[in-house]
Scaffold this motif. Structure first.
Motif, PDB file in Angstrom:
ATOM      1  N   HIS A  33     -16.690   7.548  -2.084  1.00  0.00           N
ATOM      2  CA  HIS A  33     -15.740   7.485  -0.977  1.00  0.00           C
ATOM      3  C   HIS A  33     -16.008   6.210  -0.183  1.00  0.00           C
ATOM      4  O   HIS A  33     -17.153   5.885   0.093  1.00  0.00           O
ATOM      5  N   THR A  34     -14.941   5.513   0.211  1.00  0.00           N
ATOM      6  CA  THR A  34     -15.086   4.302   1.021  1.00  0.00           C
ATOM      7  C   THR A  34     -14.045   4.287   2.123  1.00  0.00           C
ATOM      8  O   THR A  34     -12.857   4.528   1.862  1.00  0.00           O
ATOM      9  N   ARG A  35     -14.495   4.012   3.348  1.00  0.00           N
ATOM     10  CA  ARG A  35     -13.550   3.858   4.457  1.00  0.00           C
ATOM     11  C   ARG A  35     -13.020   2.430   4.470  1.00  0.00           C
ATOM     12  O   ARG A  35     -13.767   1.477   4.278  1.00  0.00           O
ATOM     13  N   ILE A  36     -11.719   2.315   4.691  1.00  0.00           N
ATOM     14  CA  ILE A  36     -11.102   1.006   4.846  1.00  0.00           C
ATOM     15  C   ILE A  36     -10.441   0.960   6.225  1.00  0.00           C
ATOM     16  O   ILE A  36     -10.421   1.956   6.947  1.00  0.00           O
ATOM     17  N   GLY A  45      -7.558   3.532   6.398  1.00  0.00           N
ATOM     18  CA  GLY A  45      -7.590   4.756   5.609  1.00  0.00           C
ATOM     19  C   GLY A  45      -8.884   4.915   4.832  1.00  0.00           C
ATOM     20  O   GLY A  45      -9.977   4.700   5.366  1.00  0.00           O
ATOM     21  N   ARG A  46      -8.754   5.260   3.562  1.00  0.00           N
ATOM     22  CA  ARG A  46      -9.940   5.485   2.743  1.00  0.00           C
ATOM     23  C   ARG A  46      -9.580   5.359   1.276  1.00  0.00           C
ATOM     24  O   ARG A  46      -8.416   5.455   0.888  1.00  0.00           O
ATOM     25  N   THR A  47     -10.614   5.144   0.458  1.00  0.00           N
ATOM     26  CA  THR A  47     -10.433   5.139  -0.993  1.00  0.00           C
ATOM     27  C   THR A  47     -11.392   6.156  -1.603  1.00  0.00           C
ATOM     28  O   THR A  47     -12.409   6.519  -1.002  1.00  0.00           O
ATOM     29  N   ARG A  48     -11.054   6.615  -2.793  1.00  0.00           N
ATOM     30  CA  ARG A  48     -11.932   7.528  -3.519  1.00  0.00           C
ATOM     31  C   ARG A  48     -11.822   7.223  -5.001  1.00  0.00           C
ATOM     32  O   ARG A  48     -10.729   7.036  -5.534  1.00  0.00           O
ATOM     33  N   VAL A 108      -6.029   5.791  -3.123  1.00  0.00           N
ATOM     34  CA  VAL A 108      -6.043   5.037  -1.870  1.00  0.00           C
ATOM     35  C   VAL A 108      -5.124   5.740  -0.888  1.00  0.00           C
ATOM     36  O   VAL A 108      -3.949   5.995  -1.191  1.00  0.00           O
ATOM     37  N   ARG A 165      -3.602   5.501   3.028  1.00  0.00           N
ATOM     38  CA  ARG A 165      -3.424   4.615   4.181  1.00  0.00           C
ATOM     39  C   ARG A 165      -2.619   5.346   5.256  1.00  0.00           C
ATOM     40  O   ARG A 165      -1.668   6.068   4.951  1.00  0.00           O
ATOM     41  N   ARG A 177      -0.274   7.824  -0.043  1.00  0.00           N
ATOM     42  CA  ARG A 177      -1.386   8.057  -0.968  1.00  0.00           C
ATOM     43  C   ARG A 177      -0.952   7.617  -2.351  1.00  0.00           C
ATOM     44  O   ARG A 177       0.091   8.042  -2.849  1.00  0.00           O
TER      45      ARG A 177
END
Length: 223
Positions: free
Chosen positions: A66-69, A72-75, A92, A94, A104
Protein backbone atom coordinates in the motif's frame (compact mmCIF):
# COMPACT_ATOMS: atom_id res chain seq x y z
CA UNK A 1 -4.57 -15.11 13.06
CA UNK A 2 -7.75 -14.81 10.96
CA UNK A 3 -8.02 -16.33 7.51
CA UNK A 4 -7.96 -12.86 5.98
CA UNK A 5 -4.93 -11.87 8.00
CA UNK A 6 -3.24 -15.06 6.94
CA UNK A 7 -3.67 -14.12 3.30
CA UNK A 8 -2.95 -10.40 3.67
CA UNK A 9 0.44 -11.12 5.20
CA UNK A 10 1.45 -13.09 2.15
CA UNK A 11 1.88 -16.40 3.95
CA UNK A 12 1.54 -19.66 2.08
CA UNK A 13 -1.68 -21.61 2.37
CA UNK A 14 -3.33 -24.57 0.63
CA UNK A 15 -6.03 -24.19 -1.98
CA UNK A 16 -4.58 -22.40 -4.99
CA UNK A 17 -5.78 -23.94 -8.23
CA UNK A 18 -3.52 -23.72 -11.25
CA UNK A 19 -2.82 -20.05 -12.15
CA UNK A 20 -5.89 -17.88 -12.36
CA UNK A 21 -7.52 -17.90 -15.80
CA UNK A 22 -8.73 -14.50 -16.96
CA UNK A 23 -11.06 -16.30 -19.33
CA UNK A 24 -13.14 -17.05 -16.25
CA UNK A 25 -14.08 -13.39 -16.12
CA UNK A 26 -15.56 -13.53 -19.60
CA UNK A 27 -17.44 -16.72 -18.74
CA UNK A 28 -19.04 -15.17 -15.68
CA UNK A 29 -20.03 -12.02 -17.53
CA UNK A 30 -21.34 -13.85 -20.56
CA UNK A 31 -23.51 -16.12 -18.43
CA UNK A 32 -25.29 -13.18 -16.87
CA UNK A 33 -23.14 -12.53 -13.78
CA UNK A 34 -23.85 -13.44 -10.20
CA UNK A 35 -27.34 -12.50 -9.05
CA UNK A 36 -26.62 -9.50 -6.90
CA UNK A 37 -23.00 -8.82 -7.82
CA UNK A 38 -22.27 -6.23 -10.47
CA UNK A 39 -20.51 -7.06 -13.70
CA UNK A 40 -17.48 -5.16 -12.56
CA UNK A 41 -17.28 -6.95 -9.24
CA UNK A 42 -17.83 -10.35 -10.83
CA UNK A 43 -15.12 -9.83 -13.41
CA UNK A 44 -12.57 -8.62 -10.91
CA UNK A 45 -13.29 -11.46 -8.51
CA UNK A 46 -13.00 -13.94 -11.37
CA UNK A 47 -9.46 -12.97 -12.24
CA UNK A 48 -8.36 -12.67 -8.61
CA UNK A 49 -9.68 -16.04 -7.48
CA UNK A 50 -8.80 -19.51 -8.67
CA UNK A 51 -10.86 -20.85 -11.54
CA UNK A 52 -13.25 -23.58 -10.39
CA UNK A 53 -12.14 -26.47 -12.51
CA UNK A 54 -10.66 -29.90 -11.78
CA UNK A 55 -7.04 -28.82 -11.57
CA UNK A 56 -4.50 -29.92 -9.01
CA UNK A 57 -4.35 -27.63 -6.02
CA UNK A 58 -1.08 -26.03 -5.14
CA UNK A 59 0.35 -23.72 -2.50
CA UNK A 60 0.67 -20.03 -3.24
CA UNK A 61 2.06 -16.86 -1.69
CA UNK A 62 0.65 -13.35 -1.78
CA UNK A 63 2.44 -10.03 -1.37
CA UNK A 64 0.58 -6.74 -0.82
CA UNK A 65 1.92 -3.18 -0.90
CA UNK A 66 0.00 0.00 0.00
CA UNK A 67 1.29 3.49 -0.84
CA UNK A 68 -0.19 6.89 -0.06
CA UNK A 69 -0.07 9.46 -2.83
CA UNK A 70 -0.95 13.14 -2.80
CA UNK A 71 -4.61 12.66 -3.72
CA UNK A 72 -5.25 9.06 -2.78
CA UNK A 73 -3.50 5.71 -2.57
CA UNK A 74 -2.16 2.81 -4.59
CA UNK A 75 -2.20 -0.91 -3.91
CA UNK A 76 -0.31 -3.75 -5.58
CA UNK A 77 -1.03 -7.45 -5.07
CA UNK A 78 1.05 -10.34 -6.39
CA UNK A 79 -0.05 -13.97 -6.21
CA UNK A 80 2.63 -16.56 -7.03
CA UNK A 81 1.90 -20.27 -7.39
CA UNK A 82 4.35 -22.99 -6.54
CA UNK A 83 5.02 -23.39 -10.28
CA UNK A 84 6.38 -19.82 -10.31
CA UNK A 85 3.63 -18.26 -12.38
CA UNK A 86 2.13 -15.04 -11.03
CA UNK A 87 -1.03 -12.94 -11.18
CA UNK A 88 -0.71 -9.18 -10.60
CA UNK A 89 -3.31 -6.63 -9.50
CA UNK A 90 -2.55 -2.90 -9.47
CA UNK A 91 -5.07 -0.34 -8.22
CA UNK A 92 -5.01 3.46 -7.98
CA UNK A 93 -7.62 5.45 -6.04
CA UNK A 94 -7.80 9.23 -6.37
CA UNK A 95 -10.04 11.65 -4.45
CA UNK A 96 -11.09 15.18 -5.31
CA UNK A 97 -12.87 16.25 -2.14
CA UNK A 98 -13.78 19.69 -3.43
CA UNK A 99 -15.53 18.24 -6.48
CA UNK A 100 -16.90 15.26 -4.56
CA UNK A 101 -15.24 12.91 -7.03
CA UNK A 102 -13.52 9.57 -6.45
CA UNK A 103 -11.94 7.41 -9.15
CA UNK A 104 -10.53 3.90 -8.96
CA UNK A 105 -8.59 2.18 -11.74
CA UNK A 106 -7.60 -1.47 -11.49
CA UNK A 107 -5.50 -3.64 -13.82
CA UNK A 108 -5.32 -7.40 -13.29
CA UNK A 109 -2.66 -9.23 -15.30
CA UNK A 110 -2.77 -13.01 -15.62
CA UNK A 111 0.17 -15.38 -15.71
CA UNK A 112 0.07 -15.43 -19.53
CA UNK A 113 -0.06 -11.62 -19.84
CA UNK A 114 -3.77 -11.19 -20.57
CA UNK A 115 -5.41 -8.29 -18.74
CA UNK A 116 -8.74 -7.27 -17.30
CA UNK A 117 -9.18 -3.58 -16.43
CA UNK A 118 -11.80 -1.89 -14.28
CA UNK A 119 -12.61 1.80 -13.93
CA UNK A 120 -14.97 3.25 -11.30
CA UNK A 121 -16.08 6.88 -11.10
CA UNK A 122 -18.05 7.90 -8.00
CA UNK A 123 -19.65 11.34 -7.86
CA UNK A 124 -21.15 12.83 -4.72
CA UNK A 125 -24.62 14.37 -5.17
CA UNK A 126 -26.79 16.54 -2.93
CA UNK A 127 -28.59 13.51 -1.51
CA UNK A 128 -26.24 10.59 -2.17
CA UNK A 129 -23.93 9.58 -4.98
CA UNK A 130 -23.66 8.01 -8.43
CA UNK A 131 -21.16 5.41 -9.56
CA UNK A 132 -20.28 4.28 -13.08
CA UNK A 133 -18.11 1.21 -13.63
CA UNK A 134 -16.55 -0.22 -16.79
CA UNK A 135 -14.78 -3.56 -17.07
CA UNK A 136 -12.75 -4.36 -20.19
CA UNK A 137 -12.03 -8.02 -20.82
CA UNK A 138 -8.90 -9.45 -22.47
CA UNK A 139 -10.73 -9.75 -25.81
CA UNK A 140 -11.73 -6.06 -25.75
CA UNK A 141 -15.37 -6.57 -24.82
CA UNK A 142 -16.78 -4.40 -22.04
CA UNK A 143 -19.34 -4.66 -19.26
CA UNK A 144 -20.81 -1.59 -17.58
CA UNK A 145 -22.72 -0.77 -14.42
CA UNK A 146 -24.44 2.50 -13.55
CA UNK A 147 -25.72 3.00 -10.01
CA UNK A 148 -27.36 5.82 -8.06
CA UNK A 149 -27.96 6.04 -4.31
CA UNK A 150 -30.24 8.61 -2.72
CA UNK A 151 -30.82 9.19 0.99
CA UNK A 152 -33.56 11.03 2.86
CA UNK A 153 -32.41 11.41 6.45
CA UNK A 154 -35.70 12.89 7.63
CA UNK A 155 -37.80 10.10 6.14
CA UNK A 156 -35.20 7.47 7.06
CA UNK A 157 -34.96 6.03 3.55
CA UNK A 158 -32.12 4.91 1.33
CA UNK A 159 -32.79 4.02 -2.32
CA UNK A 160 -30.28 2.29 -4.57
CA UNK A 161 -30.85 1.65 -8.27
CA UNK A 162 -28.43 0.00 -10.68
CA UNK A 163 -28.31 -1.17 -14.28
CA UNK A 164 -25.69 -3.71 -15.33
CA UNK A 165 -25.01 -4.39 -19.01
CA UNK A 166 -22.95 -7.44 -19.95
CA UNK A 167 -20.52 -7.71 -22.87
CA UNK A 168 -23.23 -9.21 -25.08
CA UNK A 169 -25.72 -6.44 -24.33
CA UNK A 170 -27.80 -8.29 -21.75
CA UNK A 171 -29.03 -6.12 -18.87
CA UNK A 172 -29.93 -6.67 -15.24
CA UNK A 173 -31.59 -4.06 -13.05
CA UNK A 174 -31.56 -3.68 -9.28
CA UNK A 175 -33.98 -1.66 -7.14
CA UNK A 176 -33.24 -1.59 -3.43
CA UNK A 177 -35.15 0.40 -0.77
CA UNK A 178 -34.20 0.52 2.91
CA UNK A 179 -36.62 2.12 5.37
CA UNK A 180 -35.84 2.98 8.96
CA UNK A 181 -38.52 1.90 11.46
CA UNK A 182 -39.09 2.56 15.15
CA UNK A 183 -37.53 -0.77 16.07
CA UNK A 184 -35.02 -1.31 13.28
CA UNK A 185 -35.43 -1.28 9.50
CA UNK A 186 -37.01 -2.94 6.48
CA UNK A 187 -35.34 -3.58 3.15
CA UNK A 188 -36.88 -4.55 -0.18
CA UNK A 189 -34.73 -5.63 -3.12
CA UNK A 190 -35.97 -6.49 -6.61
CA UNK A 191 -33.64 -7.83 -9.29
CA UNK A 192 -34.85 -8.15 -12.88
CA UNK A 193 -32.78 -10.54 -14.99
CA UNK A 194 -32.10 -10.30 -18.74
CA UNK A 195 -34.81 -12.91 -19.45
CA UNK A 196 -37.43 -10.93 -17.53
CA UNK A 197 -37.46 -13.18 -14.47
CA UNK A 198 -37.28 -11.48 -11.08
CA UNK A 199 -35.92 -12.12 -7.62
CA UNK A 200 -37.50 -10.29 -4.70
CA UNK A 201 -35.92 -10.20 -1.25
CA UNK A 202 -37.75 -8.73 1.73
CA UNK A 203 -35.97 -8.12 5.05
CA UNK A 204 -37.42 -7.00 8.38
CA UNK A 205 -34.91 -6.34 11.15
CA UNK A 206 -35.60 -5.34 14.76
CA UNK A 207 -33.25 -4.29 17.53
CA UNK A 208 -33.68 -5.02 21.25
CA UNK A 209 -31.78 -2.31 23.18
CA UNK A 210 -32.13 -4.20 26.44
CA UNK A 211 -30.27 -7.24 25.21
CA UNK A 212 -28.27 -5.46 22.51
CA UNK A 213 -29.41 -8.03 19.95
CA UNK A 214 -30.75 -7.92 16.40
CA UNK A 215 -33.32 -10.28 14.88
CA UNK A 216 -33.94 -10.52 11.17
CA UNK A 217 -36.58 -12.19 8.98
CA UNK A 218 -35.80 -12.71 5.29
CA UNK A 219 -38.12 -13.86 2.51
CA UNK A 220 -36.98 -14.51 -1.07
CA UNK A 221 -39.36 -15.05 -3.99
CA UNK A 222 -38.34 -16.00 -7.53
CA UNK A 223 -40.62 -15.51 -10.50
Amino acid sequence: MSRRGFEENGMTRKGFHQPIALACAAAILASGLALVASAADAAERAVRRPAHRPAARQDYSRHVEHTRIEDGRTRSDVWVGEDGRAVLRDAVVRNDREAGLRTRDVVVTGSEGAQVTRSDVTQRTDDGYTRDSVVTLPDGRTATRSAAVTRDAEAGTRIRQAVTTGPSGQTRTLDDVTQRTDGGFTRSTVITNPDGSTVTREVEATYDPETGSWSKDVNVDRE
